[in-house]
Design a protein around this motif. Structure first.
Motif, short mmCIF file in Angstrom:
data_model
loop_
_atom_site.label_atom_id
_atom_site.label_comp_id
_atom_site.label_asym_id
_atom_site.label_seq_id
_atom_site.Cartn_x
_atom_site.Cartn_y
_atom_site.Cartn_z
N SER A 1 -19.26 -19.19 65.51
CA SER A 1 -19.26 -17.86 65.10
C SER A 1 -17.33 -18.33 64.69
N ASN B 1 -19.03 -3.77 56.52
CA ASN B 1 -19.70 -3.80 57.93
C ASN B 1 -20.84 -4.34 57.75
N ASP B 2 -21.04 -5.76 57.02
CA ASP B 2 -22.27 -6.14 57.05
C ASP B 2 -22.23 -7.68 57.03
N SER B 3 -22.99 -8.31 57.30
CA SER B 3 -23.07 -9.94 57.18
C SER B 3 -21.73 -10.80 56.52
N ASN C 1 -18.61 -10.46 59.26
CA ASN C 1 -19.00 -11.25 60.26
C ASN C 1 -19.12 -12.52 60.99
N GLU C 2 -18.44 -12.95 58.43
CA GLU C 2 -17.97 -14.31 58.82
C GLU C 2 -16.68 -14.38 58.54
N PRO D 1 -16.55 -15.61 54.70
CA PRO D 1 -16.83 -15.33 53.62
C PRO D 1 -17.34 -16.05 52.50
#
Ligand SMILES: *Cc1c(COP(=O)(O)O)cnc(C)c1O
Length: 494
Positions: free
Chosen positions: A56, A95-97, A100-101, A104
């Protein structure tokens, strides 16, 4: 890990050498006027690269920073980093993937290995609280400052001048932090409404906005005068968070690793597949971190430095001549955060280029500090420039508009003017076998005027920022007066 100054005299006399990370965290320049760098760069091998690939962002940050910080216990450092790199801070309301990156990667043209196309991508670095890449390092700095100050039982009063991005990024990083106050000078009525609203609407009691009735340079001169008043500086524990701060550079190394892993995910990153990075540049802080990642062993092919009309750095990489400009020679452009006349981090790279020779650095910068220039083209080290991967190019207002339009038409994406400079120059240096990753340094919402000029409509604003101009503002307006600023600080520091 020990740190040395780029201007340290070897052996003995070097009080400015051999410091630890915590010792240089709160410092600006070394006492000898040089910049701090690791005594040697940590090397990252193939097996570590493979282990780091799927971490992460926060875990990757811990792995990278642990190589630079050995005087903060990992048990303290890790949670501090985990608190910093969260989707809540860097998700920009999403609030998506992708959130989280943290950073991105967005392909404009995916790599097509069979067809000899290396791919073209943008690495999103501007989803933090102030919509510019400076948040990537500054948020970490806020938490590191608070930790080290508490440990040492100290306080700091950060004094700075800003024309936009740096000041707001520092304020959002330091708001509410124990032991830290921020006194930020800005030119009265010379920033955009959005930029003013972003800074002046902060209501945190440890943040003080001072608008001086003058230009950015007037504000900058006040900061210099206060910092040169050594009695005042010591008594009121005046510090800075400018772009020469080593921790900021170190924190920026992380996203080169993250971007590399993302860009090689599909084409396979093993066996040393290389990636090129294009970097919109001003003070040489962002791309300096790329240089360091490359020195650590990250397989970066080229580092493509992009300037705007203020092309001090492009001139150097083309000719070997470093000729800082006077303020009067510095154009006000539509990529204002790159309007620099002197690149404050450049000395770090030149130190490596000349084989880490502090005597030569002192010689070269005695000319620069006296308002002059230097020419490396006849030195053997200049011939080794390609070994460091650097190439460069420049971009103009017309290029920015054309690039913003083309990117919108072709990919349905609105980019900011600085990122457009990077994309324009990066595109000129694309190859068939390596992906080109352009670093996004701000979101278009910060530079509405230029977007309207290019596209005829305003860029979207991130959620929660629609009406910030209408929020109550907290700002002290002052004349251009060192004394007045000093009195204000004295009144507000206990
Ligand atoms: C600060 C900044 C830059 C320049 O980065 P350096 O690290 O000074 O080279 C480019 N674009 C934006 C939007 C910035 O805020």
């Amino acid at each position: 890990m020990r740190y040395i100054s780029t201007r340290a005299r070897p052996a003995g006399a070097a009080d400015s050498s051999n410091r630890s990370f915590s010792e240089i965290l709160l410092a600006g320049l070394a006492p000898d006027g040089g910049l701090y760098l690791p005594a040697s760069y940590p090397r990252i091998g193939q097996s570590e690269l493979a282990q780091w690939r799927d971490l992460s962002y926060a875990d990757l940050a811990s792995a990278v920073l642990a190589r630079f910080i050995d005087d903060i216990p990992l048990d303290d450092l890790r949670p501090l980093i985990q608190r910093t790199y969260t989707p809540a801070i860097y998700g920009n309301g999403r609030n998506d993937s992708a959130a989280n990156e943290i950073t991105p990667l967005r392909w404009l043209e995916p790599p097509a290995p069979g067809r000899g196309e290396g791919g073209l991508a943008i690495l999103e670095l501007s989803n933090g609280p102030t919509l510019a890449f400076k948040d990537m390092a500054m948020q970490l700095l806020g938490n590191l400052f608070e930790y080290v100050l508490a440990r040492n039982g100290e306080e700091i009063n950060i004094l700075g001048a800003t024309s936009g991005d740096t000041g707001s990024s520092a304020e959002y990083a330091m708001r509410g932090k124990h032991g830290v106050r921020v006194f930020m000078l800005s030119p009265h009525q010379r920033m955009s409404h959005f930029q003013r609203a972003q800074m002046y609407s902060l209501q945190d009691p440890n943040i003080y906005n001072i608008a001086v009735r003058g230009t950015f340079d007037d504000a900058q001169d006040i900061v210099k005068a206060v910092s040169n008043d050594h009695a005042f500086k010591t008594r009121y524990r005046i510090g800075a968070v400018n772009s020469i701060n080593w921790a900021r550079v170190a924190a920026q190394v992380i996203y080169y690793f993250k971007g590399y892993f993302a860009a090689t995910r599909e084409i396979g990153g093993s066996g040393g597949q290389q990636v090129d990075f294009a970097v919109p540049s001003g003070n040489f802080g962002n791309i300096c971190a790329g240089h360091i990642a490359r020195m650590m062993g990250l397989p970066i092919g080229r580092l493509v430095l992009a300037t705007n009309e203020n092309d001090v750095l492009d001139e150097f990489f083309r000719s070997g001549v470093y000729r800082p400009r006077a303020t009067s020679e510095t154009a006000a452009t539509s990529s204002p955060s790159m309007d620099i006349s002197k690149a404050s981090n450049f000395e770090r790279f030149v130190f490596d280029l000349v084989g880490r020779d502090p005597d030569l650095i002192r010689q070269l910068w005695s000319k620069v500090d006296a308002g002059g220039s230097f020419d490396l083209s006849s030195l053997p080290c200049f011939a080794r420039l390609p070994d460091f991967g650097f190439v460069s190019g420049r971009s103009t207002h017309a290029d920015r508009l054309a690039t913003i339009r083309r990117t919108h038409d072709r990919y349905g994406l609105v980019i900011d003017p600085h990122t457009a400079d990077g994309l324009k120059v990066g595109s000129e240096h694309r190859t068939a076998d390596r992906p080109m990753v352009v670093l996004e340094t701000a979101l278009p919402a910060k530079f509405e005027e230029t977007i309207v000029e290019a596209l005829g409509h305003r860029p979207d604003r991130p959620a929660g920022m629609e009406g910030i101009e209408t929020l109550p503002q907290r700002v002290e307006v002052m004349d251009v007066s060192v004394g007045q600023v000093q009195r204000f600080i004295a009144q507000h520091v206990r």
